[in-house]
Design a protein around this motif. Structure first.
Motif, short mmCIF file in Angstrom:
data_model
loop_
_atom_site.label_atom_id
_atom_site.label_comp_id
_atom_site.label_asym_id
_atom_site.label_seq_id
_atom_site.Cartn_x
_atom_site.Cartn_y
_atom_site.Cartn_z
N ARG A 111 0.87 -1.16 0.00
CA ARG A 111 0.00 0.00 0.00
C ARG A 111 0.91 1.22 0.00
O ARG A 111 2.01 1.19 0.56
CB ARG A 111 -0.96 0.01 1.19
CG ARG A 111 -0.29 0.02 2.55
CD ARG A 111 -1.30 0.01 3.68
NE ARG A 111 -0.63 0.08 4.98
CZ ARG A 111 -1.25 0.11 6.14
NH1 ARG A 111 -2.57 0.10 6.17
NH2 ARG A 111 -0.58 0.17 7.27
N HIS A 161 -5.77 4.64 -3.68
CA HIS A 161 -7.04 3.91 -3.56
C HIS A 161 -7.62 3.63 -4.94
O HIS A 161 -7.77 4.54 -5.75
CB HIS A 161 -8.01 4.76 -2.72
CG HIS A 161 -9.33 4.14 -2.45
ND1 HIS A 161 -10.41 4.27 -3.29
CD2 HIS A 161 -9.77 3.40 -1.40
CE1 HIS A 161 -11.44 3.64 -2.78
NE2 HIS A 161 -11.08 3.10 -1.64
N ASP A 193 -7.39 7.97 -0.08
CA ASP A 193 -8.37 7.67 0.97
C ASP A 193 -7.62 7.37 2.26
O ASP A 193 -6.55 6.77 2.23
CB ASP A 193 -9.24 6.49 0.57
CG ASP A 193 -10.46 6.34 1.46
OD1 ASP A 193 -10.31 5.74 2.54
OD2 ASP A 193 -11.55 6.81 1.08
N ASN A 248 -9.16 -1.91 -1.34
CA ASN A 248 -8.89 -0.99 -2.44
C ASN A 248 -7.53 -0.32 -2.32
O ASN A 248 -7.04 0.27 -3.28
CB ASN A 248 -9.98 0.08 -2.52
CG ASN A 248 -11.35 -0.52 -2.73
OD1 ASN A 248 -11.88 -1.15 -1.83
ND2 ASN A 248 -11.93 -0.32 -3.90
N ALA A 249 -6.93 -0.37 -1.11
CA ALA A 249 -5.60 0.23 -0.91
C ALA A 249 -4.48 -0.77 -1.15
O ALA A 249 -3.31 -0.42 -1.02
CB ALA A 249 -5.50 0.80 0.51
#
Length: 300
Positions: A11, A21, A32, A39-40
C-alpha cells in the motif's frame, strides 16, 4: 527498487497521510484515509527484462496507468487511471526512485505519480506530472508499506510449490490488521491492538477541521461540510504551512471562533495543549476580515 524487491503486495501512503485507492468504478483512482480497505492493496509485478521497473495491479485486476488525458484543461497534470489494455505497454510501468525513506514513482515519460491536495476538484486526486512549486515537491513522495512479501527460496532449499505469505499478510477479516513498513529502511512489525473501522489510528497529533471563509469571514457551517487533516505539532506556523498545502492558498491567516461572540480571531504561536482536535477557519490576507483585524490593532 529495494522497497519492492520482495514485495508481493503493497500500500502507498501519500504526503497527505492518505492511501492510493482503487475506486469502485474500476477506472479511477484517488486518495483515501482507510488504508485497511482492499482498495488500498496493490499487487507488485516485475517487468520482464528490467530490474528497476514495476507494474501495480489493483484489487480489480487492473493496472495503475499514466494516461495521456489531461486532468483539467489548461493544467499540466494528466490523469492516473486503472486500466487493463490488451497489450501491456509503457503507460503501466513505474520506476521507483528512492529518496531517503520514501520513494518517487516515475513514469517512462519522466513524470511522477503525484498526490494532490487543495480544494475540489484537486482534493484527493492523483495525477502524473512534474511539480514546479516548492510547496508541492513533497506531493510526489510516497511511503511504502509491504502487506505481503514474496519469499524466494535459496538454491540450497527445496522450492516451495507456492509463494509463502508472510504472517503479516493482509487479512481483511482480522480486527487487528498488521503490515510491514519500509519507512525505517528495515522490515518492522506494526500491530494495532484496537479494533476499529475506517481510518487507521493516529499515533500522535490531532485532527484539524477547517473551513475556508469568504471575503467577510463568513462560513455557513450548516451547509458547508468541514474538511479535515491530521497535524503533528503545536505551532501555528506549522499548521499554517500545512493548510497552504491542503488548500492551495498561499497568503492565509488561520483563525478560531470566539465562544463568547462567535467572531473570528487569529491564532497565535501555539495551539492548545494535549493534542485536542480543533476547528479552525482559513481566511486570505487580502480579505476584508483581515483588513478589519489590522484596523482593530489585532496582531496577525
Amino acid at each position: 527498487m529495494e522497497f519492492f524487491h520482495n514485495a508481493k503486495a503493497v500500500r502507498l501512503r501519500s504526503h497527505h497521510d492518505k492511501y492510493l485507492h482503487a475506486d469502485d468504478d474500476e477506472e479511477s483512482v484517488s486518495q483515501d484515509r482507510n488504508g485497511f480497505s482492499k482498495n488500498a492493496r496493490w499487487t507488485v509485478e516485475s517487468v520482464p527484462g528490467s530490474d528497476n521497473i514495476i507494474r501495480l495491479k489493483s484489487c480489480y485486476g487492473k493496472y495503475l496507468t499514466a494516461s495521456n488525458q489531461p486532468f483539467l484543461l489548461g493544467m499540466t497534470g494528466r490523469k492516473v487511471l486503472q486500466t487493463l489494455p490488451r497489450r501491456l505497454d509503457s503507460s503501466l510501468e513505474w520506476e521507483p526512485i528512492r529518496e531517503g525513506a520514501q520513494v518517487k514513482l516515475k513514469t517512462r515519460y519522466g513524470n511522477f505519480l503525484r498526490a494532490n491536495g487543495g480544494l475540489p476538484p484537486w482534493r484527493n486526486s492523483l495525477t502524473h506530472d512534474i511539480p514546479c512549486r516548492i510547496a508541492t515537491q513533497d506531493w510526489v513522495l510516497w511511503d511504502v508499506d509491504i502487506v505481503e512479501i514474496q519469499v524466494r527460496p535459496s538454491h540450497q532449499e527445496k522450492p516451495e510449490p507456492q509463494p509463502i505469505s508472510h504472517s503479516d499478510s493482509w487479512d481483511f477479516d482480522s480486527s487487528s490488521p498488521s503490515s510491514i513498513s519500509t519507512k525505517s529502511g528495515t522490515f518492522s512489525r506494526q500491530e494495532s491492538t484496537d479494533s476499529y473501522m475506517g481510518s487507521p489510528p493516529k499515533s500522535e497529533g490531532r485532527t484539524i477541521y477547517y473551513h475556508v471563509a469568504d471575503e467577510s469571514g463568513d462560513v455557513d457551517e450548516d451547509i458547508m461540510e468541514a474538511y479535515s487533516l491530521h497535524f503533528k505539532g503545536n505551532g501555528v506556523d506549522g499548521l499554517t504551512q500545512k493548510l497552504r498545502e491542503e488548500t492551495g492558498l498561499q497568503d492565509i491567516i488561520v483563525c478560531s471562533r470566539s465562544p463568547l461572540n462567535g467572531k473570528l480571531y487569529p491564532l497565535r504561536l501555539q495551539l492548545p495543549p494535549n493534542n485536542a482536535d480543533m476547528h479552525v477557519f482559513v481566511i486570505q490576507s487580502s480579505s476584508k476580515v483581515a483588513r478589519d483585524f489590522a484596523k482593530q490593532g489585532i496582531a496577525l
